[in-house]
Design a protein around this motif. Structure first.
Motif, short mmCIF file in Angstrom:
data_model
loop_
_atom_site.label_atom_id
_atom_site.label_comp_id
_atom_site.label_asym_id
_atom_site.label_seq_id
_atom_site.Cartn_x
_atom_site.Cartn_y
_atom_site.Cartn_z
N ALA A 166 0.21 -5.73 1.92
CA ALA A 166 -1.15 -6.27 1.89
C ALA A 166 -1.16 -7.74 1.52
O ALA A 166 -2.07 -8.48 1.92
CB ALA A 166 -2.01 -5.48 0.91
N ILE A 206 -4.83 -5.45 6.90
CA ILE A 206 -4.84 -4.80 5.58
C ILE A 206 -5.63 -5.65 4.59
O ILE A 206 -5.35 -6.85 4.42
CB ILE A 206 -3.39 -4.58 5.08
N TRP A 252 -2.25 2.46 8.08
CA TRP A 252 -3.33 1.94 7.23
C TRP A 252 -4.68 2.04 7.95
O TRP A 252 -5.69 2.41 7.35
CB TRP A 252 -3.05 0.49 6.84
N ASP A 287 0.86 -1.19 0.00
CA ASP A 287 0.00 0.00 0.00
C ASP A 287 0.89 1.24 0.00
O ASP A 287 1.76 1.40 0.87
CB ASP A 287 -0.91 -0.01 1.23
#
Length: 493
Positions: free
Chosen positions: A204, A236, A344, A197
């Protein structure tokens, strides 16, 4: 002597001097310090320091007139100017930028002959060397290494960061600096696919495999990246808005294009042979190769294993997964000032998810096989899979899709319609990969072959072996005459 008061050396500005001039001025000030600060006579300073009295008197006068900066050597008016002819300098620079690349000694030999022919003063080797050294590194790189090397080293790049999580993902492959044992027990260098990401730097999804990268490994990494993880420490997930990839055949495949269209993902391809657009994931590959792999057996140092490789592919997969979940994603990232996991999650938000895992598998997991439903379930890779839904499909042909990293569960489709998830009852509480089964089969074959060799060796040890028939040296073997002749032509005189 000037009546100007003494200048404090700590407050005197030396900013206009070069490093060499500053060092020279401070050295001379240290020589006259006893006289300037403590009133010691210059004659006594000269005797104690072994310096000429006239030099000390001159330095003292210059210090009282201009401070420490006045003690620096006076610059020559022609400092930095060459006495060589401008045309000669231009020829030297042209030779230094030409192909093939010439050493300073080779340039000096050529230029000496040319200077003599043109009645120019012959430059020294030191002068030629200084001229070549003064050329800009960017100019030399462009001339000798080409535009690609110049672009990668000297062109400005724009470092961007996505505004929010899942806005941009980066995906790429690399060959790891380690050897593992493949299904046949042969050392092999594995590959790693990572999905990162851009905003949070969180990983991820990933996929470890042996062999050249294909669309399957990319799909497996994306499947893991998009769907929810079973480990709560790895939150994630979701569908990204943009997926940034390179121009590899696996990334430019029709399969991935169809997946991106169905999931409404915009594919962005970086320039050919330009890794700058994927700099974050490239840097992460370096982190894995320098932090994790040196701690594992089989790590490669300058192309050679530092220890004997003993890890299987599934064991390496587990080590990479543990490092990602419990080390990298939880450690504070120097550029964003937070751990990738926390960056995140941010203040909490809902990622865009597929309708179901079955729908995602139908798009991504291209590992499919045809099977027929038997009365005791579906047989695949030596395992048996059962589910009550299969009861009405006994004898029917179905398509199964599976994750090669865990084949304890398969997904069953009938005429492109999802039926059920079938599990192997004997291994429902375990994770078994296709590589594990292949390794087990290979180990079993080896054990059987070793048993066969041991038993046949016993026979050879206790029973006499038949000896080959002796032949007369240099003469072909005599064929026996047939006892029965059926035709007149067969009779011999």
């Amino acid at each position: 002597m000037s009546n100007r008061p003494l200048i404090d050396p700590l407050t005197d500005s030396l900013a206009d001097l070069t490093e060499a001039e500053r060092s020279d001025a401070m050295r001379r000030f240290e020589a006259i310090r006893p006289h300037v600060l403590h009133g010691v006579s210059l004659a006594e300073v000269a005797r104690n320091g072994g310096l000429p009295l006239r030099s000390l008197q001159r330095w003292s006068a210059r210090y009282r007139a201009a401070g420490i900066s006045g003690l620096a050597r006076c610059r020559r008016s022609d400092t930095g100017k060459r006495r060589l002819d401008s045309d000669l300098v231009a020829v030297i620079e042209g030779l230094a930028l030409g192909k093939p690349r010439l050493s300073a000694a080779a340039i000096h030999r050529r230029i000496s002959a040319m200077a003599a022919a043109q009645a120019w003063p012959v430059p020294s080797y030191a002068a030629v060397y200084e001229i070549t050294r003064a050329l800009e590194p960017a100019l030399i790189t462009l001339a000798h290494d080409g535009p690609t090397a110049y672009r990668d080293r000297f062109e400005l790049i724009h470092r961007h960061r996505a505004e929010r999580p899942n806005a941009i993902w980066q995906a790429d492959h690399t060959q790891l600096d380690i050897l593992v044992l493949d299904a046949g027990g042969t050392p092999a260098r594995p590959w790693l696919t990572l999905v990162l990401d851009d905003h949070s730097r969180a990983i991820a999804g990933y996929c470890v495999f042996v062999g050249a990268p294909t669309a399957l490994q990319t799909s497996l990494a994306l499947r893991q990246a998009i769907w929810r993880k079973t480990d709560p420490a790895w939150p994630i997930c979701g569908v990204p808005d943009i997926l940034h990839v390179d121009h590899g055949s696996d990334f430019t495949s029709r399969h991935l294009e169809q997946v991106a269209a169905d999931l409404r993902i915009e594919l962005v391809f970086s320039g050919v042979a330009r890794p700058q657009g994927r700099g974050k994931v490239e840097r992460l590959f370096g982190t894995l190769n320098t932090e994790l792999l040196p701690e594992l057996p089989g790590h490669l140092v300058e192309g050679r294993p530092a220890s004997v490789p003993v890890l299987s592919l599934s064991q390496l997969d587990a080590a990479v997964g543990a490092y990602i979940i419990h080390t990298y994603n939880l450690r504070e990232h120097s550029e964003i000032g937070a751990s990738p996991r926390d960056a995140w999650i941010a203040d909490g938000w809902m990622p865009r998810m597929p309708d179901s895992l079955e729908a995602l598998d139908l798009l991504l997991v291209s590992v499919a096989a045809s099977r027929r439903v038997r009365r005791d379930g579906i047989h695949f890779q030596g395992l048996r899979y059962m589910d009550p839904t299969l009861a009405v499909y006994v004898g029917e042909a179905v398509t199964i899709r599976y994750d090669p990293r865990d084949i304890t569960e398969i997904r069953v489709f009938h005429r492109d319609r999802f039926l059920c998830r079938a599990v192997s009852p004997e291994h429902a509480d375990r994770t078994i990969s296709l590589k594990d089964i292949e390794q087990a089969r290979t180990a079993r074959r080896r054990a059987l072959r070793a048993d066969i060799a041991t038993r046949t060796a016993k026979v050879a040890a206790f029973l006499p072996q038949p000896q080959p028939a002796q032949q007369t040296c240099g003469k072909p073997p005599v064929r026996p005459k047939p006892k029965l002749s059926l035709y007149k032509e067969d009779r011999r005189p």
